[in-house]
Write a protein that holds these residues in place. Structure first.
Motif, PDB file in Angstrom:
ATOM      1  N   PRO A  23      41.435  33.646  39.874  1.00 31.49           N
ATOM      2  CA  PRO A  23      40.878  34.630  40.809  1.00 31.49           C
ATOM      3  C   PRO A  23      41.006  36.083  40.331  1.00 31.49           C
ATOM      4  O   PRO A  23      40.196  36.922  40.698  1.00 31.49           O
ATOM      5  CB  PRO A  23      41.690  34.410  42.086  1.00 31.49           C
ATOM      6  N   ASP A  24      42.006  36.374  39.491  1.00 33.11           N
ATOM      7  CA  ASP A  24      42.161  37.741  38.979  1.00 33.11           C
ATOM      8  C   ASP A  24      41.303  38.004  37.743  1.00 33.11           C
ATOM      9  O   ASP A  24      41.447  39.025  37.088  1.00 33.11           O
ATOM     10  CB  ASP A  24      43.639  38.042  38.688  1.00 33.11           C
ATOM     11  N   ASP A  56      45.372  31.719  45.784  1.00 36.36           N
ATOM     12  CA  ASP A  56      44.351  32.219  46.707  1.00 36.36           C
ATOM     13  C   ASP A  56      43.187  32.796  45.923  1.00 36.36           C
ATOM     14  O   ASP A  56      43.379  33.482  44.921  1.00 36.36           O
ATOM     15  CB  ASP A  56      44.928  33.301  47.619  1.00 36.36           C
ATOM     16  N   GLY A  57      41.985  32.542  46.404  1.00 35.58           N
ATOM     17  CA  GLY A  57      40.797  33.074  45.756  1.00 35.58           C
ATOM     18  C   GLY A  57      40.007  31.970  45.066  1.00 35.58           C
ATOM     19  O   GLY A  57      40.313  30.792  45.189  1.00 35.58           O
ATOM     20  N   THR A  58      39.000  32.375  44.352  1.00 34.09           N
ATOM     21  CA  THR A  58      38.101  31.434  43.699  1.00 34.09           C
ATOM     22  C   THR A  58      38.517  31.188  42.260  1.00 34.09           C
ATOM     23  O   THR A  58      38.581  32.109  41.455  1.00 34.09           O
ATOM     24  CB  THR A  58      36.649  31.976  43.723  1.00 34.09           C
TER      25      THR A  58
END
Length: 85
Positions: A23-24, A56-58
């Motif tokens: 995600p980052d 968390d995130g995609t």
């Protein structure tokens, strides 16, 4: 780290590469499938550098073909991503 299992059907798996993208936006090193043909064959890849990253995130699994980037839709029947802290 992050672990991904991909089921591939492709006549020349040496033409394919895989990256895991967190995600980052950090990316794993480019990983290869080997050589030859594959019909419904499972491949498992591990990215230890993902240890400690947020879940968390995609998360993205990108499979590229040397001639056609992002051929995932036609090359893979199944993709599973597991993030292990």
């Amino acid at each position: 780290g992050a672990q991904v299992t991909v089921r591939i059907t492709h006549p020349s798996i040496e033409d394919l590469t895989l990256k895991i993208i967190a995600p980052d936006a950090s990316e794993s090193a480019t990983m290869t499938f080997g050589s030859g043909a594959a019909v419904g064959r499972d491949f498992r890849f591990f990215w230890p550098g993902a240890a400690g990253k947020t879940i968390d995130g995609t998360w993205t699994v990108r499979i590229d073909h040397e001639c056609q980037p992002s051929i995932l839709a036609t090359a893979a029947a199944r993709v599973e991503l597991l993030v292990v802290e």
